[in-house]
Scaffold this motif. Structure first.
Motif, mmCIF file in Angstrom:
data_model
loop_
_atom_site.group_PDB
_atom_site.id
_atom_site.type_symbol
_atom_site.label_atom_id
_atom_site.label_comp_id
_atom_site.label_asym_id
_atom_site.label_seq_id
_atom_site.Cartn_x
_atom_site.Cartn_y
_atom_site.Cartn_z
ATOM 1 N N ASP A 637 57.716 43.731 -58.962
ATOM 2 C CA ASP A 637 58.449 42.510 -58.627
ATOM 3 C C ASP A 637 58.584 42.365 -57.116
ATOM 4 O OD1 ASP A 637 60.146 44.616 -58.154
ATOM 5 O OD2 ASP A 637 61.666 44.038 -59.613
ATOM 6 N N TYR A 638 59.118 41.218 -56.717
ATOM 7 C CA TYR A 638 59.359 40.946 -55.304
ATOM 8 C C TYR A 638 60.812 41.314 -55.013
ATOM 9 C CZ TYR A 638 59.109 38.413 -50.862
ATOM 10 O OH TYR A 638 59.111 38.083 -49.539
ATOM 11 N N PRO A 639 61.121 41.809 -53.817
ATOM 12 C CA PRO A 639 62.512 42.187 -53.540
ATOM 13 C C PRO A 639 63.474 41.037 -53.865
ATOM 14 C CG PRO A 639 61.093 42.819 -51.717
ATOM 15 C CD PRO A 639 60.246 42.046 -52.669
ATOM 16 N N ASN A 640 64.539 41.369 -54.573
ATOM 17 C CA ASN A 640 65.506 40.320 -54.916
ATOM 18 C C ASN A 640 66.587 40.218 -53.835
ATOM 19 O OD1 ASN A 640 67.332 42.396 -55.334
ATOM 20 N ND2 ASN A 640 67.127 42.364 -57.566
ATOM 21 N N GLU A 641 67.568 39.380 -54.078
ATOM 22 C CA GLU A 641 68.590 39.147 -53.047
ATOM 23 C C GLU A 641 69.436 40.372 -52.780
ATOM 24 O OE1 GLU A 641 70.774 35.603 -53.647
ATOM 25 O OE2 GLU A 641 69.012 34.374 -53.196
ATOM 26 N N LEU A 642 69.439 41.298 -53.733
ATOM 27 C CA LEU A 642 70.191 42.547 -53.548
ATOM 28 C C LEU A 642 69.305 43.635 -52.933
ATOM 29 C CD1 LEU A 642 72.035 42.545 -57.003
ATOM 30 C CD2 LEU A 642 72.934 41.809 -54.777
ATOM 31 N N ASP A 643 68.132 43.236 -52.479
ATOM 32 C CA ASP A 643 67.174 44.161 -51.855
ATOM 33 C C ASP A 643 66.681 45.223 -52.828
ATOM 34 O OD1 ASP A 643 67.288 42.938 -49.279
ATOM 35 O OD2 ASP A 643 69.215 43.943 -48.932
ATOM 36 N N GLN A 644 66.648 44.877 -54.098
ATOM 37 C CA GLN A 644 66.105 45.807 -55.092
ATOM 38 C C GLN A 644 64.636 45.449 -55.352
ATOM 39 O OE1 GLN A 644 69.091 44.587 -57.888
ATOM 40 N NE2 GLN A 644 69.983 46.640 -57.957
ATOM 41 N N VAL A 645 63.815 46.464 -55.480
ATOM 42 C CA VAL A 645 62.411 46.206 -55.798
ATOM 43 C C VAL A 645 61.820 47.446 -56.465
ATOM 44 C CG1 VAL A 645 61.662 46.909 -53.449
ATOM 45 C CG2 VAL A 645 60.166 45.488 -54.855
ATOM 46 N N ASN A 646 60.980 47.176 -57.461
ATOM 47 C CA ASN A 646 60.257 48.285 -58.096
ATOM 48 C C ASN A 646 59.021 48.546 -57.246
ATOM 49 O OD1 ASN A 646 59.438 50.238 -59.885
ATOM 50 N ND2 ASN A 646 58.444 48.787 -61.272
#
Lengths: 808, 160
Positions: A637-646
């Motif tokens: 995935d693309y980094p989300n707003e919480l800066d989480q990314v696989n």
């Protein structure tokens, strides 16, 4: 030659058949000229003038390229950093590290080019230099790139969970500063490039020992102001290793191309070892300030980390990967849900950094794994007990980490227990450090480390370097993909085209074996086309061999292609025999009926019919002999707003135990035993996997005890030869090496395989450091930085004996 | 700048006489690679440490990066190309290939030549320490040496 259950090395056979082709062996174009690079002797200086007249007057010299043309003909390389310097392939008006290219001489041969290089007069105005990452962050520090007003290229704050709450609720909180050194797991073959600039197209052709990621070619094309479609890059069948080092080949590809443009001739450049050590690419050195919050029972609650990466004179792609590449596995294999990270990339007057086998993982895990030992010590518990208590449990998997990683498979406690058993850990612990026999000549120590080994980089992770609001919504960079093509010829011969730009991983051997298994034929009957050519083979920006991606991603595309060919063979046989394809199967090189073993066709028969009767084939069989398999890793995935990314396609696991002996008189450190247990999913080829584990151990051992790229405080480079930069030989390897694995296949790859290439390179520096710490703790010595040398131990010991505070 | 001096270099490479006009400063390694067609000679460090460029000069292992071609005048040079014409060379190749005693292959010829010298010349028995001393003159960055030691021990055990 005896057939092993697994096939013997295709690559090795080519070598002993004297058919190997490395870049230095190639003369793919007529009229090749040869380049030598003029390099800066200063860490930081203004270039006042360059006088090339004497060089150009030498017979055989064709041209001298300087920063003037480089600035005119190219643009700075693109990089994902908020405040990058302007990084060209050659210094323009200032040099910023010893070894930085200043000019390129092109001549009829290398001897003359080097003669001419020595006649070029460069007038410099030396400037104050800074090499220490923390010093470079001070407001009084010399600034490398004046237009930025700072040396800090990136300063990102990432927060996950409720860090303040767990720190205030913790029974124990402590902090420590750790230093991870600058070393380069350099390949024995240096950089090599042949570039040809064709003025009429414009088109640039390269032959180079480049192995991806092919996204670097987009960076290269942008810098050369050439459409990507006008670049052609050929990688020879044999590449003499890389370990990440050759990912940073692209600036030199630009430089060689511009040298060819200037000379009007194709140009060949083969780097020498001094150039490699001083100015190719190195692992990133890092200072970490770590704060740990835990409970008295050993439960880890949260971490605060301040990461200060020394990215060298210019931050360049794929940096800032060292800060963010392991983001999904920031918490290693532990169930910790609260984390605060301040990630800083700082530019100093040393060689630019880049990936080094285990990219970022050893830097990241070193403080965490050292601190767990420290926590255990403070709580009066065993480090193994504390680790086992905090490991993610098998029933929690698939496990989503707080930073966004998806741990797909694994049994971390089981692998860890296996390493403890194989090393006889609990018994060894009884006799280490001060508990050893007083009449022994050595102190013994035992240490361990565990690591999540992320494999198959999701290129989207890099955008965590930007705040969510600053990311470009129209360019969502996500994924990891690979394509493989297979051909069936008219005689039933199978040819697999490798598109992964292998460089020593035995991929030809593995590819042949995977396809042979799918078709029930012998590996020897499968031909593999090695090397890579962007002009004729399929590729995407995520192609290449890096981030241990072959087992999970590259090999899965081979399996996808082989399955497609298998399906085509079933369909073709069904057509030729007028039967139902679903009642056919492939067995030992024949396509036979499940209902009547006599009914079937050999692979050769099907191939002949498909090739010789194309005029009569139904449309679904017209291209049956040519297949393309593409594998795209899922769940990325693309980094989300919480800066989480696989950040990785799959996650392997390693648990290691090291046993060291330290000579009581000389403080010489020997690693006597090394036990490494992997969960790399399905093992595609046992000997190749074993070779990767042992090779990773070598590089980890080197980083722990021997190899360090050293500079003086003023930026002079001290380790330019292999007399100064100590590579372990066979005699430094541990006498007892035990390699074992447990197999928990990943559902994320068609092969079920996870990475094997980086694994032990990540854990060995840490397990060895923990073992040394165990051996010398009773002397009051603290181990917070690498490499560990007798000299460094002695400085600490001497300071303690003199009653002064330890300074190492 | 001194005018370049050239000379005729007459030597024997893998049993074949070679006569070439060369700059006197041409290294033995460059001569072998560029003039004598021996691309198995690899340059890893060009200052005599890594051992990738090892060749046999009158049967003795030498670093071809540290010698000039003119120093080989009147001598016999053997590279992997020559060794592979012998039974022992083929045995070494088989052991390396089957034990996966190489990955990128860049250092391999050097290891093979030093092992060839050991197997040809060392008195019985060849000890583990002999093997470690021989292999210790070479740097391999890929294998961690484990598989190379295994291949060497297998060759020692098969030696006849």
């Amino acid at each position: 030659m005896n057939e092993f259950t697994a096939p013997s090395s295709t690559e090795g056979r080519r070598l002993f058949d004297l058919q190997a082709q490395y870049i230095a062996d190639l003369t793919p174009l007529p009229n090749l000229a040869h380049a030598a690079v003029v390099r800066s002797p200063y860490a930081h200086a203004r270039i006042r003038s360059i006088d090339s007249r004497a060089a150009l007057a030498l017979p055989g010299v064709m041209s001298v390229l300087t920063g003037r043309e480089v600035q005119e003909w190219s643009r700075p390389f693109a990089v994902a950093a908020e405040r990058p310097g302007r990084y060209y392939s050659c210094a323009i008006d200032k040099v910023r590290y010893v070894g930085e290219p200043v000019a390129v001489v092109v001549a009829t041969n290398r001897y003359i080019a080097e003669d001419a290089r020595d006649t070029i007069e460069v007038e410099y105005e030396p400037l104050p230099a800074v090499v220490d990452v923390e010093a470079a962050m001070q407001s009084s520090a010399p600034i490398l790139h004046e237009e930025l007003g700072t040396n800090v290229a990136i300063d990102r704050q990432l927060t996950y969970g409720d860090v303040a709450a767990v720190f205030s609720a913790a029974d124990i909180v402590f902090s420590q500063r750790y230093v991870f050194p600058r070393y380069q797991s350099f390949p024995l073959e240096t950089y090599g490039i042949i570039a040809s600039w064709n003025p009429s197209a414009p088109q640039v052709s390269f032959w180079a020992n480049f192995h991806g990621p092919y996204s670097m070619l987009a960076v290269l094309a942008g810098a050369l102001r050439v459409p990507l479609s006008k670049l052609r890059v050929v990688t020879p069948p044999d590449v003499g290793g890389s370990f990440g080092n050759k990912i940073a080949l692209y600036p030199y590809m630009a430089l060689t191309a511009l040298a060819s443009r200037k000379a009007g001739r194709p140009v060949k450049w083969i780097e020498d070892r001094l150039e490699s050590l001083s100015a190719s690419s190195t692992g990133t050195d890092r200072v970490t300030e770590l704060e740990v919050a835990a409970r008295n029972d050993g439960q880890l609650l949260g971490l605060k980390m301040r990461l200060m990466d020394n990215v060298g004179a210019y931050i360049r792609a794929p940096e800032p990967g060292c800060l963010f590449r392991p983001i999904g596995n920031f918490m290693n294999a532990y169930k910790i849900e609260h984390l605060e990270v301040n990630a800083l990339a700082v530019m100093t007057n040393v060689c630019p950094s880049g990936p080094n086998r285990g990219y970022a993982c050893q830097q990241h895990y070193f403080p965490i794994e050292r601190a767990i030992d420290e926590l255990a010590l403070r709580l009066g518990k065993d480090p193994a007990t504390v680790r086992l208590r905090n490991l993610i449990q098998p029933q929690d998997i698939p496990y989503r980490t707080v930073t966004g990683g998806l741990y797909d498979s694994g049994d971390y406690p089981r692998a860890t227990q296996r390493a403890l058993e194989l090393s006889n850990y609990w018994q060894l612990r009884q006799s280490t450090g001060a508990a050893g026999p007083s009449d022994a000549s050595v102190w013994r120590g035992v240490g361990m480390a565990v690591a999540i080994d992320p494999s198959g980089s999701n290129m989207g992770y890099i955008d965590v370097s930007k705040k969510a609001a600053q990311r470009r919504p129209n360019l969502v960079r996500v994924g990891s993909a690979q394509t493989t093509r297979i051909y069936l010829d008219a005689t039933g011969g199978i040819t697999v085209e490798l598109e992964t730009a292998a460089h020593g991983q035995g991929q030809e051997t593995t590819a042949a074996s995977l396809v042979a298994q799918a078709l029930g034929i012998a590996s020897a009957d499968v031909t593999v086309v090695a090397g890579m050519d962007t002009g004729s083979r399929p590729w995407s920006v995520s192609s290449g061999s890096y981030s241990s991606r072959f087992g999970a991603v590259g090999a899965s595309s081979i399996v996808a292609a082989a399955r497609q060919l298998q399906e085509n063979l079933l369909q073709a046989t069904a057509y030729f025999l007028e039967c139902d394809a679903s009642r056919l199967h492939v067995q030992a090189g024949r396509i036979v009926s499940l209902d009547d073993a006599q009914l079937g066709l050999s692979l050769k028969d099907v191939a002949a019919r498909l090739h010789w009767s194309t005029g009569t084939l139904p449309s679904h069989l017209e291209t049956a002999t040519q297949v393309e398999g593409t594998f795209v890793a899922s769940e990325l995935d693309y980094p989300n707003e919480l800066d989480q990314v696989n950040s990785s396609a799959v996650y392997a696991f390693t648990a290691d135990v090291a046993v060291v002996e330290i000579d009581k008189e000389t403080l010489d450190i020997r690693v006597t035993d090394y036990i490494t247990v992997h969960d790399a999913g399905n093992i595609l080829h046992p000997q190749i996997a074993r070779g990767q584990f042992a090779g990773g151990l070598l590089h980890g051992l080197a980083g722990a005890l021997y190899e360090e790229l050293r500079y003086t405080e003023t930026g002079d480079f001290l380790t330019g030869t292999l007399m100064d930069y100590l590579c372990p030989t066979v005699n430094e390897m541990p006498g007892n090496i035990v390699m074992d694995h447990i197999v928990l296949p990943t559902p994320q790859a068609l092969t079920g395989a996870k990475g094997v290439g980086e694994s032990t390179a990540q854990t060995a520096p840490i397990a060895i450091a923990n073992a040394v710490a165990d051996a010398v703790r009773h002397l009051g010595l603290e181990i917070t930085e690498l490499p560990l040398t007798p000299d460094k131990l002695w400085q600490q010991l001497g300071a303690r004996l003199a009653g002064e505070p330890a300074c190492t | 700048m001194q005018p370049q001096r050239r000379t005729i270099v007459t030597t024997a490479v893998n049993g074949t006489p070679v006569e070439t006009l060369l700059d006197v400063r041409t290294t033995l390694a460059d001569f072998l690679r560029e003039e004598a067609g021996c691309t198995s000679v690899h340059l890893g460090c060009e200052h005599g440490v890594c051992g990738a460029c090892t060749v046999l000069l009158d049967g003795l292992p030498v670093r071809s990066c540290l010698r000039l071609a003119v120093q080989a005048v009147g001598h016999e040079i053997t590279t992997l190309e020559g060794v592979m014409q012998t039974e022992r060379g083929k045995t070494i190749g088989r052991a390396f290939v089957e034990q996966f005693a190489m990955q990128c292959g860049f250092c391999t010829a050097g290891f093979a030549l030093s092992l060839y010298h050991l197997l040809e010349n060392a008195p019985e028995p060849i000890t583990d320490q002999d093997i470690h001393e021989t292999l210790g003159g070479h740097i391999c960055r890929c294998t961690g040496y484990v598989s190379i030691v295994e291949a060497a021990k297998r060759l020692r055990d098969q030696r006849g």
